[in-house]
Scaffold this motif. Structure first.
Motif, PDB file in Angstrom:
ATOM      1  N   PRO A 119      65.413  30.731  46.871  1.00 35.84           N
ATOM      2  CA  PRO A 119      64.994  30.961  48.259  1.00 35.84           C
ATOM      3  C   PRO A 119      65.639  32.220  48.842  1.00 35.84           C
ATOM      4  N   TYR A 120      64.931  32.838  49.764  1.00 34.75           N
ATOM      5  CA  TYR A 120      65.410  34.006  50.495  1.00 34.75           C
ATOM      6  C   TYR A 120      65.236  33.765  51.988  1.00 34.75           C
ATOM      7  N   SER A 121      66.157  34.301  52.784  1.00 32.72           N
ATOM      8  CA  SER A 121      65.929  34.375  54.228  1.00 32.72           C
ATOM      9  C   SER A 121      65.330  35.744  54.518  1.00 32.72           C
ATOM     10  N   PHE A 122      64.473  35.797  55.548  1.00 30.01           N
ATOM     11  CA  PHE A 122      63.731  37.025  55.816  1.00 30.01           C
ATOM     12  C   PHE A 122      63.840  37.395  57.283  1.00 30.01           C
ATOM     13  N   ASN A 123      64.180  38.666  57.546  1.00 31.83           N
ATOM     14  CA  ASN A 123      64.247  39.220  58.890  1.00 31.83           C
ATOM     15  C   ASN A 123      63.058  40.158  59.061  1.00 31.83           C
ATOM     16  N   ALA A 124      62.071  39.732  59.860  1.00 28.53           N
ATOM     17  CA  ALA A 124      60.844  40.523  59.997  1.00 28.53           C
ATOM     18  C   ALA A 124      61.094  41.825  60.754  1.00 28.53           C
ATOM     19  N   SER A 125      62.004  41.830  61.737  1.00 26.47           N
ATOM     20  CA  SER A 125      62.212  43.030  62.545  1.00 26.47           C
ATOM     21  C   SER A 125      62.764  44.179  61.716  1.00 26.47           C
ATOM     22  N   SER A 126      63.585  43.872  60.714  1.00 22.79           N
ATOM     23  CA  SER A 126      64.144  44.921  59.848  1.00 22.79           C
ATOM     24  C   SER A 126      63.497  44.941  58.469  1.00 22.79           C
ATOM     25  N   MET A 127      62.587  44.021  58.214  1.00 21.65           N
ATOM     26  CA  MET A 127      61.929  43.876  56.915  1.00 21.65           C
ATOM     27  C   MET A 127      62.981  43.827  55.803  1.00 21.65           C
ATOM     28  N   THR A 128      63.912  42.879  55.938  1.00 26.77           N
ATOM     29  CA  THR A 128      64.953  42.697  54.933  1.00 26.77           C
ATOM     30  C   THR A 128      64.951  41.254  54.451  1.00 26.77           C
ATOM     31  N   ALA A 129      65.160  41.085  53.163  1.00 25.85           N
ATOM     32  CA  ALA A 129      65.237  39.759  52.552  1.00 25.85           C
ATOM     33  C   ALA A 129      66.599  39.621  51.891  1.00 25.85           C
ATOM     34  N   SER A 130      67.240  38.477  52.057  1.00 26.39           N
ATOM     35  CA  SER A 130      68.574  38.276  51.487  1.00 26.39           C
ATOM     36  C   SER A 130      68.688  36.884  50.906  1.00 26.39           C
ATOM     37  N   ARG A 131      69.524  36.749  49.895  1.00 29.59           N
ATOM     38  CA  ARG A 131      69.756  35.453  49.276  1.00 29.59           C
ATOM     39  C   ARG A 131      70.380  34.499  50.291  1.00 29.59           C
ATOM     40  N   VAL A 132      70.025  33.238  50.185  1.00 31.11           N
ATOM     41  CA  VAL A 132      70.619  32.193  51.000  1.00 31.11           C
ATOM     42  C   VAL A 132      71.947  31.800  50.358  1.00 31.11           C
ATOM     43  N   GLN A 133      73.017  31.735  51.155  1.00 30.29           N
ATOM     44  CA  GLN A 133      74.362  31.438  50.658  1.00 30.29           C
ATOM     45  C   GLN A 133      74.726  32.366  49.489  1.00 30.29           C
ATOM     46  N   PRO A 134      74.710  33.681  49.725  1.00 30.26           N
ATOM     47  CA  PRO A 134      74.881  34.632  48.621  1.00 30.26           C
ATOM     48  C   PRO A 134      76.261  34.569  47.982  1.00 30.26           C
ATOM     49  N   THR A 135      76.276  34.821  46.686  1.00 28.19           N
ATOM     50  CA  THR A 135      77.517  34.954  45.924  1.00 28.19           C
ATOM     51  C   THR A 135      77.382  36.172  45.016  1.00 28.19           C
ATOM     52  N   GLY A 136      78.484  36.669  44.543  1.00 28.84           N
ATOM     53  CA  GLY A 136      78.463  37.834  43.664  1.00 28.84           C
ATOM     54  C   GLY A 136      78.442  37.495  42.198  1.00 28.84           C
ATOM     55  N   SER A 137      78.325  36.222  41.877  1.00 34.53           N
ATOM     56  CA  SER A 137      78.352  35.811  40.477  1.00 34.53           C
ATOM     57  C   SER A 137      77.414  34.627  40.292  1.00 34.53           C
ATOM     58  N   GLY A 138      77.346  34.135  39.062  1.00 33.83           N
ATOM     59  CA  GLY A 138      76.549  32.949  38.775  1.00 33.83           C
ATOM     60  C   GLY A 138      75.093  33.135  39.134  1.00 33.83           C
ATOM     61  N   ALA A 139      74.551  32.214  39.947  1.00 30.15           N
ATOM     62  CA  ALA A 139      73.144  32.259  40.328  1.00 30.15           C
ATOM     63  C   ALA A 139      72.883  33.253  41.450  1.00 30.15           C
ATOM     64  N   GLY A 140      73.941  33.834  42.039  1.00 29.48           N
ATOM     65  CA  GLY A 140      73.758  34.822  43.088  1.00 29.48           C
ATOM     66  C   GLY A 140      73.520  34.233  44.466  1.00 29.48           C
ATOM     67  N   GLY A 141      73.463  32.918  44.568  1.00 31.33           N
ATOM     68  CA  GLY A 141      73.200  32.260  45.839  1.00 31.33           C
ATOM     69  C   GLY A 141      72.554  30.910  45.607  1.00 31.33           C
ATOM     70  N   LEU A 142      72.014  30.345  46.677  1.00 32.35           N
ATOM     71  CA  LEU A 142      71.396  29.032  46.599  1.00 32.35           C
ATOM     72  C   LEU A 142      70.196  29.047  45.663  1.00 32.35           C
ATOM     73  N   VAL A 143      70.082  28.013  44.839  1.00 30.96           N
ATOM     74  CA  VAL A 143      68.919  27.775  43.987  1.00 30.96           C
ATOM     75  C   VAL A 143      68.393  26.387  44.330  1.00 30.96           C
ATOM     76  N   ILE A 144      67.079  26.265  44.538  1.00 22.52           N
ATOM     77  CA  ILE A 144      66.465  24.985  44.890  1.00 22.52           C
ATOM     78  C   ILE A 144      66.213  24.184  43.615  1.00 22.52           C
ATOM     79  N   ALA A 145      66.687  22.955  43.601  1.00 27.22           N
ATOM     80  CA  ALA A 145      66.485  22.076  42.449  1.00 27.22           C
ATOM     81  C   ALA A 145      65.144  21.378  42.588  1.00 27.22           C
TER      82      ALA A 145
END
Length: 662
Positions: free
Chosen positions: A120-146
């Motif tokens: 999953p990604y969170s999305f900011n329409a005003s800046s047109m930016t998408a970012s990982r939910v609960q981001p991390t710098g390792s492993g899965a890189g953030g939240l993964v939906i089971a």
């Protein structure tokens, strides 16, 4: 092949079951969705053919760019490091484009990795930016939906996504919901308890409605695709109100009462999906069942309120191709009701009378035979028809000349009547389709402003170990503003004894008074010869060469040079390093066509030839775009702004000559 059908009178028990069915699912469906969507788009809808220009150079995930042909804003969502612990994976949109990959207010979306993870990604329409939910710098890189099956975002609750897991005891599928606000999974229904199924079976797919009560649908019962035969429909807040369909025995079960369907079914399911109203379920049969001895139709419509079934045959019903559902409506890629045959055609029908359909567009020429698509209609609205979004992909086997819509992401009008719809064009997806995962499968947001899609970027993204990588990209779908300017009050006339004759209003004329040669404060990958520009370095086809004038003013004039190269020039507030969409009022030149663009949004176009004089004026007469002294387009004046000349050149050696500013 024609479906063999028979009719019969329903017994009293069936009538009673139908009444119970309505009580179970809600006889009156209320439309709870409040998200508005775009009814028409500010994009070009002509039928000019545009071969692909040089491939735009990409930055890492999160970098933005513009489509070099249509000027739409775009975003690279993923790259090889999206999951740092497992680099080099491919990422795609859902395998079924009608799956709802965007949440109810278009602030979350999800994508899938080819190795089976849902990201999953969170999305900011005003800046047109998408970012990982609960981001991390390792492993899965953030939240993964089971989830065992592809998830389905709720059309009603922005924080809810429907998923499935397997029962630890019997390996049965269990439907769940995940809440982004709490991070909690909640079981809704164990499908092994709703129907007698074998161990180690799974859910083939999920869908949900946008009505009230919100309903969820799942098809299941098999251990592999095309072996499923059960469909369960239930209210999300009352999961044990489930109604069950068995397509192999042609029966429905409501409140423990089993009854026969009004027509024989006797097939397995390739897919099943609920429309947004929640009243209808589309049953897609397997290829085996469409042949001897069953001769099943490709699609059947289950009206879950009346508990009746209608077959949509291929012959006569034109039910082939991929489909998408709206509110009581369905579109699918098939041809033709009235036109001559062509692969780039769709049918539209209401699900209350599903065998009555008509062509959507007038076909292009010359004929194409091998074109595919996966329509997406997550933006459908109750009570009105809005465009669906799709990405067409041309087969390598196609030998016809390149045509409009080939390998493009487009929106198709649905309220124009038979074979007269507009097709708005946004971007070329740049995916060379060789496998299923290469298919672009555009997935539109519920507000109709954005679409994510899959691309291998002409096989330039590296390898995932089994072939060329795919990544997910986003394109902005620019809508037409619905605001209506307030009318100017009419002043009360002052009576005069004898009104003097009113002179005719003069036709606006372009003026060269007080123009002066542009001087440049900054140049990037561009050389200047006096007030003329040429791109001399940088990426071919990329918007990485730019210039900005020292002077500010309210008008620009230049002389057109070569017709083929892509470049943009106009008036804006920025400096060098700008992108085409940063220019507030611009001419975009390519392939002999001069387009009017305002902050990247297409307005109109006109042909041009070397030597034509093009102007933009932004003064007390409004914003006007001129060619050889005649107005091409009149827009809104940017009152009070002091504007610079801005130029962006895409193609190496592209030129802009004799640039003047006033």
């Amino acid at each position: 092949m024609m479906l063999r059908q028979r009719s019969f009178i329903l017994r009293l028990a069936v009538a009673v079951a139908c009444a119970a069915f309505e009580m179970s699912l809600g006889a009156g469906l209320l439309h709870a969705q409040t998200t508005s969507s775009i009814a028409t788009y500010a994009a070009r809808s002509d039928r000019s053919s545009f071969p692909k220009p040089a491939l735009p150079q990409l930055g890492p995930a999160g970098s933005g760019f513009t489509d070099p042909t249509f000027g739409s804003r775009m975003l690279r969502v993923t790259d090889a490091n999206t999951r740092p612990g497992t680099p080099g994976q491919s990422y795609t949109t859902p395998s079924a484009a009608h799956q709802t990959a965007w949440n109810a207010n278009s602030t979350y979306f999800y994508l899938r990795s080819v190795d089976g993870y849902f990201v999953p990604y969170s999305f900011n329409a005003s800046s047109m930016t998408a970012s990982r939910v609960q981001p991390t710098g390792s492993g899965a890189g953030g939240l993964v939906i089971a989830s065992q099956t592809e998830p389905q975002f709720s059309f009603v609750s922005p924080n809810i996504i429907y998923v499935s897991r397997q029962d630890a005891s019997n390996d049965w599928p269990i439907l769940q919901q995940f809440d982004f606000s709490t991070g909690a999974y909640t079981d809704l229904l164990n499908l092994g308890e709703a129907a007698p199924i074998a161990r180690s079976t799974y859910t083939g797919g999920l869908s949900s409605s946008a009505g009230s009560p919100e309903k969820v649908m799942a098809f299941f019962g098999g251990s592999a695709q095309d072996s499923h035969y059960l469909v369960s429909v239930f209210s999300a807040n009352q999961p044990h109100s489930a109604v069950l369909l068995d397509t192999t025995t042609s029966t429905t079960t409501v409140n423990d009462r089993r009854s026969s369907t009004n027509i024989p079914l006797g097939f397995h399911l390739h897919h099943a999906f609920m429309d947004k109203s929640g009243q209808y379920v589309i049953l897609e049969t397997t290829a085996v069942d469409r042949g001897s001895p069953n001769y099943a139709a490709p699609l059947y419509v289950w009206d879950t309120i009346a508990n009746t079934f209608t077959a949509i045959p291929e012959t006569g019903g034109l039910s082939g191709g991929h489909y998408a559902t709206g509110f009581g409506t369905l579109v699918n890629q098939d041809c033709c009701t009235a036109n001559t045959w062509d692969a780039a055609q769709w049918q539209i029908r209401t699900l209350s009378t599903p065998t009555s359909n008509h062509d959507v567009v007038s076909v292009l020429s010359p004929q194409e035979t091998y074109v595919g698509d996966h329509p997406s209609w997550n933006n459908a609205q109750p009570g009105t028809l809005v465009p669906f979004v799709t990405a067409l992909y041309r087969s390598a086997s196609e030998t016809a000349p390149w045509r409009p819509w080939d390998d493009e992401i487009v929106a198709v009008q649905t309220d124009a009547g038979a074979d007269s719809a507009a097709v708005w064009r946004f971007a070329q997806h740049r995916s060379n389709v060789a496998t299923f995962w290469d298919m672009p499968r555009a997935n539109v947001s519920q507000d109709g402003h954005w679409a994510i899609f899959t691309s291998n970027w002409e096989k330039t993204l590296g390898s995932d170990g089994s072939g060329p990588r795919e990544d997910v990209f986003m394109v902005e779908l620019t809508g037409v503003s619905s605001a209506t300017p307030a009318p100017t009050p009419t002043p009360t006339p002052t009576p005069t004894p004898a009104p003097a004759p009113t002179p005719a209003t003069p036709t606006p004329s372009a003026s060269t008074a007080a123009f002066q040669a542009a001087r440049w404060m900054a140049l990037v990958n561009v050389s200047a010869s006096g007030n003329s520009l040429q791109k001399i370095s940088g990426c071919g086809g990329c918007p990485d060469a730019s210039a900005a004038s020292e002077q500010t003013g309210s008008a620009i004039q230049f002389t057109a040079s070569e017709t083929g190269a892509l470049r943009s020039i106009g008036l804006g507030t920025g400096g060098a390093g700008a992108q085409p969409n940063d220019i507030g009022f611009a001419w975009r030149l390519q392939s002999g066509t001069a387009e009017v663009r305002e902050s990247g949004a297409y307005r109109t176009d006109t042909p041009f030839a070397p030597g034509d004089v093009l102007q933009i004026t932004a003064d007390g007469n409004g914003t006007r775009y001129w060619k050889n002294g005649a107005v091409v387009y009149a827009g809104t004046s940017p009152a009070g702004q002091s504007l610079r000349v801005q130029a962006v050149l895409n193609d190496v050696n592209a030129t802009l000559n004799n640039i003047m500013v006033r």
